[in-house]
Design an enzyme around this catalytic site. Structure first.
Site, PDB file in Angstrom:
ATOM      1  N   GLY A   9      91.146  54.269  49.646  1.00  0.00           N
ATOM      2  CA  GLY A   9      90.796  53.242  50.621  1.00  0.00           C
ATOM      3  C   GLY A   9      89.355  53.379  51.056  1.00  0.00           C
ATOM      4  O   GLY A   9      88.721  54.420  50.821  1.00  0.00           O
TER       5      GLY A   9
ATOM      6  N   GLN B 255      81.816  52.602  55.970  1.00  0.00           N
ATOM      7  CA  GLN B 255      81.494  53.492  54.850  1.00  0.00           C
ATOM      8  C   GLN B 255      80.588  52.807  53.839  1.00  0.00           C
ATOM      9  O   GLN B 255      79.938  53.467  53.033  1.00  0.00           O
ATOM     10  CB  GLN B 255      82.774  53.965  54.149  1.00  0.00           C
TER      11      GLN B 255
ATOM     12  N   CYS C 265      88.382  62.029  52.456  1.00  0.00           N
ATOM     13  CA  CYS C 265      87.600  60.831  52.794  1.00  0.00           C
ATOM     14  C   CYS C 265      86.388  60.781  51.878  1.00  0.00           C
ATOM     15  O   CYS C 265      85.709  61.798  51.697  1.00  0.00           O
ATOM     16  CB  CYS C 265      87.161  60.903  54.254  1.00  0.00           C
ATOM     17  N   LEU C 266      86.120  59.608  51.309  1.00  0.00           N
ATOM     18  CA  LEU C 266      84.971  59.489  50.402  1.00  0.00           C
ATOM     19  C   LEU C 266      83.664  59.849  51.102  1.00  0.00           C
ATOM     20  O   LEU C 266      82.720  60.296  50.454  1.00  0.00           O
ATOM     21  CB  LEU C 266      84.882  58.063  49.841  1.00  0.00           C
TER      22      LEU C 266
ATOM     23  N   HIS D 256      94.118  56.063  58.935  1.00  0.00           N
ATOM     24  CA  HIS D 256      92.847  56.700  58.566  1.00  0.00           C
ATOM     25  C   HIS D 256      91.729  55.647  58.494  1.00  0.00           C
ATOM     26  O   HIS D 256      90.653  55.839  59.068  1.00  0.00           O
ATOM     27  CB  HIS D 256      93.005  57.424  57.216  1.00  0.00           C
ATOM     28  N   GLU D 257      92.007  54.531  57.792  1.00  0.00           N
ATOM     29  CA  GLU D 257      90.984  53.483  57.648  1.00  0.00           C
ATOM     30  C   GLU D 257      90.694  52.809  58.983  1.00  0.00           C
ATOM     31  O   GLU D 257      89.549  52.513  59.308  1.00  0.00           O
ATOM     32  CB  GLU D 257      91.407  52.438  56.612  1.00  0.00           C
TER      33      GLU D 257
ATOM     34  N   HIS E  30      88.262  54.569  61.149  1.00  0.00           N
ATOM     35  CA  HIS E  30      86.855  54.370  60.782  1.00  0.00           C
ATOM     36  C   HIS E  30      86.228  53.223  61.588  1.00  0.00           C
ATOM     37  O   HIS E  30      85.039  53.262  61.894  1.00  0.00           O
ATOM     38  CB  HIS E  30      86.729  54.017  59.296  1.00  0.00           C
TER      39      HIS E  30
HETATM   40 ZN   LIG Z   1      87.776  57.848  55.271  1.00  0.00          ZN
END
Ligand SMILES: [Zn+2]
Length: 176
Positions: free
Chosen positions: A48, A53, A94-95, A136-137, A140
């Site tokens: 995701g 991000q 997480c990316l 999680h998303e 952000h």
């Molecule tokens: Zn993340």
């Protein structure tokens, strides 16, 4: 407008509270942002990605519908998430925080209401890892990263790795 570049731990954009999308008047902007986001997710092979991000402080995230139980949905615009149920612990990454994977406690059930790319509102009742991914998303969009949810002891253990990521990828990295 969109920088389209993956933001890493240390980027201020990841810490802002994102604004809502104007569904009817920002279609073009949303489309181009989603193109950038899908490209980043594809290249980085992520589960995701949230708009901050990709360098934009707007309330949008995408999730891989193949890996998660989202009834085909993958685009979440102006999402509202309500959590419930018992707490569960599972591993997250997480990316924007490469190399760190930690067990995080979160509620195991969630209801998410959001708009899709065509401006249609939808609601999903989700659980387990899908509910986790959505939380999680959604975090952000409020400037919260999963490492913020670590216990103080675990947080201390990853502190060095976090400052290394900041140094290596950060926009204001000081290299000697
Ligand atoms: Zn993340």
């Amino acid at each position: 407008m969109s920088s389209g570049k993956l933001q890493y731990y240390g980027s201020k954009i990841l810490r802002n509270r994102s604004r809502e999308i104007e569904i009817s008047s920002e279609q073009e902007f949303t489309r181009s942002l989603l193109t950038d986001m899908l490209e980043i997710l594809r290249i980085e092979k992520g589960l995701g990605l949230a708009a901050p991000q990709a360098g934009e402080n707007v309330r949008v995230f995408i999730l891989n519908p193949v890996e998660l139980n989202l009834k085909g949905h993958s685009v979440f615009i102006n999402p509202e998430v309500t959590t419930s149920g018992p707490m569960g612990k599972d591993e997250e990454g997480c990316l924007s925080i490469p190399g760190i994977y930690e067990y995080i406690r979160r509620p195991m059930n969630a209801v998410v209401t959001a708009y899709d790319l065509s401006g249609e509102q939808f609601t999903l009742d989700i659980d387990n890892y899908t509910a986790r991914a959505v939380q999680h998303e959604n975090d952000h969009l409020d400037g919260i990263l999963f490492v913020d949810r670590l216990t103080p002891i675990r947080k201390r253990l990853v502190r060095k790795q976090l400052s290394e990521i900041k140094r290596e990828y950060g926009p204001h990295s000081r290299i000697l």
